[in-house]
Design a protein around this motif. Sequence first.
Motif, PDB file in Angstrom:
ATOM      1  N   CYS A  28       0.758  -1.067   0.046  1.00 36.46           N
ATOM      2  CA  CYS A  28       0.087   0.061   0.126  1.00 36.46           C
ATOM      3  C   CYS A  28       0.860   1.040  -0.005  1.00 36.46           C
ATOM      4  N   TYR A  29       0.659   2.130  -1.036  1.00 31.10           N
ATOM      5  CA  TYR A  29       1.563   3.304  -0.926  1.00 31.10           C
ATOM      6  C   TYR A  29       1.029   4.203   0.069  1.00 31.10           C
ATOM      7  N   HIS A  30      -0.168   4.564   0.131  1.00 31.50           N
ATOM      8  CA  HIS A  30      -0.735   5.358   1.328  1.00 31.50           C
ATOM      9  C   HIS A  30      -2.334   5.014   1.350  1.00 31.50           C
ATOM     10  N   ARG A  31      -2.682   5.133   2.639  1.00 30.88           N
ATOM     11  CA  ARG A  31      -4.115   4.827   2.787  1.00 30.88           C
ATOM     12  C   ARG A  31      -4.995   5.692   2.153  1.00 30.88           C
ATOM     13  N   GLU A  32      -4.434   6.960   2.019  1.00 30.65           N
ATOM     14  CA  GLU A  32      -5.301   8.069   1.685  1.00 30.65           C
ATOM     15  C   GLU A  32      -5.117   8.381  -0.028  1.00 30.65           C
ATOM     16  N   ALA A  33      -4.370   7.523  -0.521  1.00 30.50           N
ATOM     17  CA  ALA A  33      -3.860   7.733  -1.885  1.00 30.50           C
ATOM     18  C   ALA A  33      -4.903   7.664  -2.916  1.00 30.50           C
ATOM     19  N   ASP A  34      -5.940   6.995  -2.836  1.00 29.33           N
ATOM     20  CA  ASP A  34      -6.878   6.840  -3.674  1.00 29.33           C
ATOM     21  C   ASP A  34      -7.858   7.480  -3.963  1.00 29.33           C
ATOM     22  N   LEU A  35      -8.357   7.748  -5.130  1.00 26.36           N
ATOM     23  CA  LEU A  35      -9.397   8.508  -5.799  1.00 26.36           C
ATOM     24  C   LEU A  35     -10.692   8.046  -4.926  1.00 26.36           C
ATOM     25  N   SER A  36     -11.652   8.905  -4.481  1.00 26.50           N
ATOM     26  CA  SER A  36     -12.757   8.472  -4.028  1.00 26.50           C
ATOM     27  C   SER A  36     -13.778   9.386  -4.638  1.00 26.50           C
ATOM     28  N   ILE A  37     -14.654   8.770  -5.496  1.00 22.46           N
ATOM     29  CA  ILE A  37     -15.562   9.589  -6.180  1.00 22.46           C
ATOM     30  C   ILE A  37     -16.466   8.843  -6.877  1.00 22.46           C
ATOM     31  N   GLN A  38     -17.686   9.510  -6.993  1.00 22.76           N
ATOM     32  CA  GLN A  38     -18.932   8.601  -7.646  1.00 22.76           C
ATOM     33  C   GLN A  38     -19.367   9.434  -8.812  1.00 22.76           C
ATOM     34  N   THR A  39     -19.667   8.692  -9.972  1.00 23.46           N
ATOM     35  CA  THR A  39     -20.128   9.296 -11.054  1.00 23.46           C
ATOM     36  C   THR A  39     -21.685   9.429 -10.912  1.00 23.46           C
ATOM     37  N   ALA A  40     -22.084  10.611 -11.966  1.00 23.92           N
ATOM     38  CA  ALA A  40     -23.445  11.061 -11.631  1.00 23.92           C
ATOM     39  C   ALA A  40     -24.480   9.845 -12.634  1.00 23.92           C
ATOM     40  N   SER A  41     -25.864   9.867 -12.520  1.00 20.25           N
ATOM     41  CA  SER A  41     -26.229   9.097 -13.361  1.00 20.25           C
ATOM     42  C   SER A  41     -26.504   9.795 -14.741  1.00 20.25           C
ATOM     43  N   ASP A  42     -26.799   8.827 -15.712  1.00 21.23           N
ATOM     44  CA  ASP A  42     -26.709   9.152 -17.015  1.00 21.23           C
ATOM     45  C   ASP A  42     -27.178  10.444 -17.418  1.00 21.23           C
ATOM     46  N   GLY A  43     -26.456  11.003 -18.309  1.00 19.51           N
ATOM     47  CA  GLY A  43     -27.282  12.146 -18.878  1.00 19.51           C
ATOM     48  C   GLY A  43     -26.291  12.740 -20.276  1.00 19.51           C
ATOM     49  N   TRP A  44     -26.864  13.261 -21.070  1.00 21.40           N
ATOM     50  CA  TRP A  44     -26.154  13.854 -22.417  1.00 21.40           C
ATOM     51  C   TRP A  44     -26.153  15.216 -22.449  1.00 21.40           C
ATOM     52  N   LEU A  45     -25.050  15.782 -22.982  1.00 17.88           N
ATOM     53  CA  LEU A  45     -25.202  17.096 -23.317  1.00 17.88           C
ATOM     54  C   LEU A  45     -24.888  17.316 -24.628  1.00 17.88           C
TER      55      LEU A  45
ATOM     56  N   GLU B 148     -23.591  14.601 -29.318  1.00 13.22           N
ATOM     57  CA  GLU B 148     -23.948  14.640 -27.907  1.00 13.22           C
ATOM     58  C   GLU B 148     -22.823  13.917 -27.031  1.00 13.22           C
ATOM     59  N   ILE B 149     -22.633  14.504 -25.954  1.00 11.57           N
ATOM     60  CA  ILE B 149     -21.366  13.834 -24.924  1.00 11.57           C
ATOM     61  C   ILE B 149     -21.884  13.423 -23.688  1.00 11.57           C
ATOM     62  N   ARG B 150     -21.423  12.438 -23.109  1.00 11.26           N
ATOM     63  CA  ARG B 150     -22.024  12.061 -21.883  1.00 11.26           C
ATOM     64  C   ARG B 150     -21.641  13.271 -20.711  1.00 11.26           C
ATOM     65  N   ASN B 151     -22.398  13.414 -19.843  1.00 11.61           N
ATOM     66  CA  ASN B 151     -22.228  14.327 -18.701  1.00 11.61           C
ATOM     67  C   ASN B 151     -21.012  14.038 -17.854  1.00 11.61           C
ATOM     68  N   ASP B 152     -21.025  12.748 -17.739  1.00 13.97           N
ATOM     69  CA  ASP B 152     -20.002  12.062 -16.788  1.00 13.97           C
ATOM     70  C   ASP B 152     -19.189  10.882 -17.408  1.00 13.97           C
ATOM     71  N   LEU B 153     -18.370  10.146 -16.509  1.00 13.79           N
ATOM     72  CA  LEU B 153     -17.466   9.320 -16.691  1.00 13.79           C
ATOM     73  C   LEU B 153     -18.346   7.804 -16.884  1.00 13.79           C
ATOM     74  N   VAL B 154     -17.677   6.799 -17.632  1.00 17.90           N
ATOM     75  CA  VAL B 154     -18.239   5.619 -17.317  1.00 17.90           C
ATOM     76  C   VAL B 154     -17.942   4.947 -16.253  1.00 17.90           C
ATOM     77  N   SER B 155     -19.032   4.232 -15.447  1.00 15.54           N
ATOM     78  CA  SER B 155     -18.790   3.636 -14.038  1.00 15.54           C
ATOM     79  C   SER B 155     -18.153   2.248 -14.031  1.00 15.54           C
ATOM     80  N   ASN B 156     -17.751   1.708 -13.037  1.00 16.38           N
ATOM     81  CA  ASN B 156     -17.194   0.235 -12.848  1.00 16.38           C
ATOM     82  C   ASN B 156     -18.732  -0.418 -13.098  1.00 16.38           C
ATOM     83  N   GLY B 157     -19.512  -0.017 -12.356  1.00 17.18           N
ATOM     84  CA  GLY B 157     -20.856  -0.804 -12.582  1.00 17.18           C
ATOM     85  C   GLY B 157     -21.354  -1.133 -14.101  1.00 17.18           C
ATOM     86  N   ALA B 158     -21.211  -0.078 -14.848  1.00 20.31           N
ATOM     87  CA  ALA B 158     -21.393  -0.365 -16.266  1.00 20.31           C
ATOM     88  C   ALA B 158     -20.313  -1.079 -16.803  1.00 20.31           C
ATOM     89  N   PHE B 159     -19.213  -1.314 -16.440  1.00 21.50           N
ATOM     90  CA  PHE B 159     -18.044  -1.945 -17.068  1.00 21.50           C
ATOM     91  C   PHE B 159     -18.267  -3.375 -16.720  1.00 21.50           C
TER      92      PHE B 159
END
Lengths: 386, 386, 386, 386
Positions: free
Chosen positions: C157-174, C207-218
Amino acid sequence: MNLVLQLNTLLEVRDRSEALIDPLELEDLGLQGMADASPPKWHLAHTNWFFETFLLQPHLKGHEPCDPRWAYQFNSYYDSVGDRHPRPQRGLLSRPTVKEILRWRSRVNDGLEELLQAPDETSLQLLELGLQHEQQHQELLLMDLLDGFSRQPLEPCYHREADLSIQTASDGWLSCDEGLVSIGHRGTGFHFDNEGPRHRAWLDGFEIRNDLVSNGAFQAFIADGGYSRPDLWMSEGWSLCQQNGWIGPRYWRGVQEEFTLAGRQPLDPDAPVRHLSWFEADAFARWSDARLPTEAEWEHAAAVHGEALLHSHGVLWQWTASPYRPYPGFVAPPGAIGEYNGKFMSSQFVLRGSCWLTPPGHSRDTYRNFFPPASRWMAAGLRLAR
Amino acid sequence: MNLVLQLNTLLEVRDRSEALIDPLELEDLGLQGMADASPPKWHLAHTNWFFETFLLQPHLKGHEPCDPRWAYQFNSYYDSVGDRHPRPQRGLLSRPTVKEILRWRSRVNDGLEELLQAPDETSLQLLELGLQHEQQHQELLLMDLLDGFSRQPLEPCYHREADLSIQTASDGWLSCDEGLVSIGHRGTGFHFDNEGPRHRAWLDGFEIRNDLVSNGAFQAFIADGGYSRPDLWMSEGWSLCQQNGWIGPRYWRGVQEEFTLAGRQPLDPDAPVRHLSWFEADAFARWSDARLPTEAEWEHAAAVHGEALLHSHGVLWQWTASPYRPYPGFVAPPGAIGEYNGKFMSSQFVLRGSCWLTPPGHSRDTYRNFFPPASRWMAAGLRLAR
Amino acid sequence: MNLVLQLNTLLEVRDRSEALIDPLELEDLGLQGMADASPPKWHLAHTNWFFETFLLQPHLKGHEPCDPRWAYQFNSYYDSVGDRHPRPQRGLLSRPTVKEILRWRSRVNDGLEELLQAPDETSLQLLELGLQHEQQHQELLLMDLLDGFSRQPLEPCYHREADLSIQTASDGWLSCDEGLVSIGHRGTGFHFDNEGPRHRAWLDGFEIRNDLVSNGAFQAFIADGGYSRPDLWMSEGWSLCQQNGWIGPRYWRGVQEEFTLAGRQPLDPDAPVRHLSWFEADAFARWSDARLPTEAEWEHAAAVHGEALLHSHGVLWQWTASPYRPYPGFVAPPGAIGEYNGKFMSSQFVLRGSCWLTPPGHSRDTYRNFFPPASRWMAAGLRLAR
Amino acid sequence: MNLVLQLNTLLEVRDRSEALIDPLELEDLGLQGMADASPPKWHLAHTNWFFETFLLQPHLKGHEPCDPRWAYQFNSYYDSVGDRHPRPQRGLLSRPTVKEILRWRSRVNDGLEELLQAPDETSLQLLELGLQHEQQHQELLLMDLLDGFSRQPLEPCYHREADLSIQTASDGWLSCDEGLVSIGHRGTGFHFDNEGPRHRAWLDGFEIRNDLVSNGAFQAFIADGGYSRPDLWMSEGWSLCQQNGWIGPRYWRGVQEEFTLAGRQPLDPDAPVRHLSWFEADAFARWSDARLPTEAEWEHAAAVHGEALLHSHGVLWQWTASPYRPYPGFVAPPGAIGEYNGKFMSSQFVLRGSCWLTPPGHSRDTYRNFFPPASRWMAAGLRLAR
């Protein structure tokens, strides 16, 4: 041997090479299945090059040699006579055509006949070497072809009658007492340089199997997990087995069929197992609580037991426990001829006997064949000792 | 196009493929010089497989297809229709023989003729695709053969008249103004899926050379150290250049001779330089204080300048600055036909125009040919822009 | 920017690099997991070499450079300034020690401070480039470390706090309308050469998605056979997938856990999927009946939609559909600095945005990051378009 | 040996391993120069794993073993006790740290001391094997380190006093008569399984050189074209020589300097030549109109001539003409200990004697060391026979 006989032998051996390609399609003659093998066409050309280069050019005044680029293409491994075409690319040589090569062979035959009118001693020796050399390539041509055919989805058949058909005897051991024995060729008949010098060797008492290991015995080895138990294998062999995904001899298709020069055939459990690497032979022997014989043991047993050592010749080459090294006192002859055998004495194992593809008259008890231990395409089997 | 014309075209294209092998020896027909190339025989069989698989099997009731193992051998890259023989081992397929393949071609011709008695729209479209496909393989067959012949010490000549003989004009630039242009195929004529959809693109004003780069210009590049100055090269290209020891175009022998389909020939300084990779084309352009045109620039210049854009067709494929990617809105058709072009849209560059080996009637200004940037065996040259 | 500010920035960036290795063991600092990655120690040394070579040696009279063998070791890819140690062997450089490198960094800092007393314009520009360069290596250091750690059974483990912690929004297109847009950097602020020249480009409406693709989708893509359906993949990607046995993103352990800089962690289905190749991103997009945006679309959407384009920065680099090529009119600067970006414009794809490892202040909407399409170790995700 | 002595020996050997890393930087301890070599840290951990796995776990009740992932990392090649970390990736194991490994060693020492309070016979035998094993790794650690250091531009010095400093005697031959001799270990002292069974062998009369071949003699071989005359080489060796660009022994820098554990040093013409492959030794011998001794000849000469066979121990391992194969009657012990030597008996050659890095008390005349014939990083030289 008088001159007429020599001429007859010469033409017989030369014709036999060309007869070997009779059952083939022209398309098959350029086929090189892998880097270790050569196309049939190349074997025909190379053996011709051997006679021209070592016999006609130095000894037959007025002989006009082939295009130097042909010489470059058909030199196998003789550094002393110049550079050569890379071995793995022999299959790329669509030219010269087969027809051109056969014409060249005929021209060389004429030269050899002319030379035989009044040959000197050296020429006669080189002639004999050239013939033995051509015979070696006759069996190689067929082994290489089997490899090339085995890589094709259509599984071509070379000839319906081309396969070995023989059965091994039920088990039996032959004993040899300990003692100081003499090993190697003696007398004046032809032999390769690596068969001598004849020398003494001490052998502890041993037993050797009267016949070759059968397909049935090898099926039992496989059924007992032979290909998944590292404890039975040399470390190097086990790595190869894993990397290459070996699960049976080279040409087995499953455990009931085998690809052969006569096409795909049912496996006869009583026929001798073949086309396996030294590593597989060694693992099988360990599994059998036995071992491979050394080459000295093999040669001594053949001398002592004669025909009781069943199938010692004409069936399968037999892996021995002996790395291929020079006999005490061996020195390679100077020049290109010295490259024939002497420079291959590392990282190979000796096989003894001969096989069903070996031309008649080409086998001897002192004959030392050799291949790297991972090789599987040659007609090799094994015989146990303990 | 009426049915008689279609039948004539069909047989003309099919016959042309077979005529291509007339000057060859049977031994040449199995020759595969490298993994990227295929033997002449394979091209004849694969184009036949294409018609049988996509046209006759689904659309001609009662057509009896070839041995499934032939299908395995002659499928090129269509995952949807099953597994296939590994591409680098196409040269190992000595069977079926050429004769058998020609018989099979004849049988497929019969089927196509029968189908043409009362074709539906889909069949006609597939027929046209099959013919275009066969034409693509006609030029590939010759490019691949040149590669295979180039690897042989005997440097075989395919045909004395087979080589390009053309000279480039003295330098001149053609101008194009900036503007929004339309790119891609329009109208109803045949085109590959990757030539559309037609779409708009903005182009800044640019100039494009009226003719191809000549051997003489490339000799000057070499003389100026073009192959030893990393600053002229993409990093990836420089590594390849070093690893492979490139010191000139693929088939140059020194800087005064070139190996061609007509054998080894003197280099004409006024003839267009050819058989070079995208990396060499790109480095040459940089050395010339110029660049390669994008594919949109090339297509637009061809539309605007017409014949003033000399040798746009029928001489050499011309590398562009454009990676091969889908046009906006492109979607590959479903099923195997969708594999034709769509799955290759990464890590390749587009070439425009056509070459002297391209069959008559096969070229279009919107045609998008593509190869990986390190490829050198195709008949490719370059034209500068700035 | 005044001089005091510059000095503060300088020292801040330089200190940040050294702070990055604080959580590590000395043993980790030489770790090179693969040829594409470099040891932490090497990053510290190389960024220092960059300042010394391009700034201090030419511009600070009296600066005594490091041992030329150090320069050989820590040159990354600059052909103009000499030969260099092979990249795959950076992990073999146990010397100089970390201590020696830190001393050298301190000496270079002193030199930079001295130079900043009275800098000329060129020096200031090179200083800024050097700082941006060092920031790039800061995020590379952590990506490379993650690769190295991932190869160890102990999963450090590099550092307990080193990882990204973020959630993507539900789908939407711009939506973005068609039109002629301007792309590339404008204004006077720092930017890399490859971000210009600013130029016009036509965009069809998209159109482009408003957020990134999620782990769940993958996970759904995988569950639907995404890694076993060749029809979803570029041919090149499918081959790589088969050869390398890809069955999920680079650091997934099964489909419920992921290896991270904070050690092995449960996969959050709402977090953005990451560490996948362009080929996987492209296949996922095809499976989704969508596609990747081009880099011009991405940049335009960011300009038009601003913060509505969620997580455009600071989360994950985002693969685009665009091969990395020069903008119209781009010419690499002369000399070594011209090697910075310009020579890599083949066989790579552009990524846009920035990631959670990107140092603060280092991201821009016009920023063009680039990697080969098979690369998986960088912090890359994807956003869909259609 | 009484228990106190045993304990003393144990601690002495164990301490010696740790003392070997004293002159090194922590950064050096993870260095793996090539797949055949291991990092110093790994040697310390593996030898500890050997004691824990084969001695403490089965024989010391209550001993708590290390994390199973450590066992996975530090198993070298014992298939019977489970899977293992791939050898070429030992340099990637930055964890556990050196400190953790030293703590583990100390814990194992405590366990061994405890076990030595009341050892049974098996434990004592395994203890001795473990100590001999650790001694083998002591010399390997230094050979491997030399390889790793040799790959660094900074050419680190291990220790100023670490190099061999010895001179060979002027030429002289020692004679041995023909006869039946006994070969292999006898008596009760420790020996590896491969040193027996003691058995009879016939030797023809031979002469062996009284001392090792010198740098000066090898310089003469090079000056005479030794590395460019294929006639002097085994075919396999000549290929390797060409492929790898060998032009002198592994650590020569030109023909006047050599890289050593004491850094780069002038070559002493009277010092013994070293760090050459079996192929180079064999070629040199052929050039000298001599040959390498067989291992039986070496052992017999050592028995007959004693100290007149100069530098038989403590200078350099000496390549022999003998492939590494089992002695007649050899059977590997069952279980993991049987993997120690028995599974390596193919494709290697035997070296006799010992070298200046061999720990005191670790050498015997019957000792059979073995390496593949292409290996050059070990401290090997040669002695001629005829």
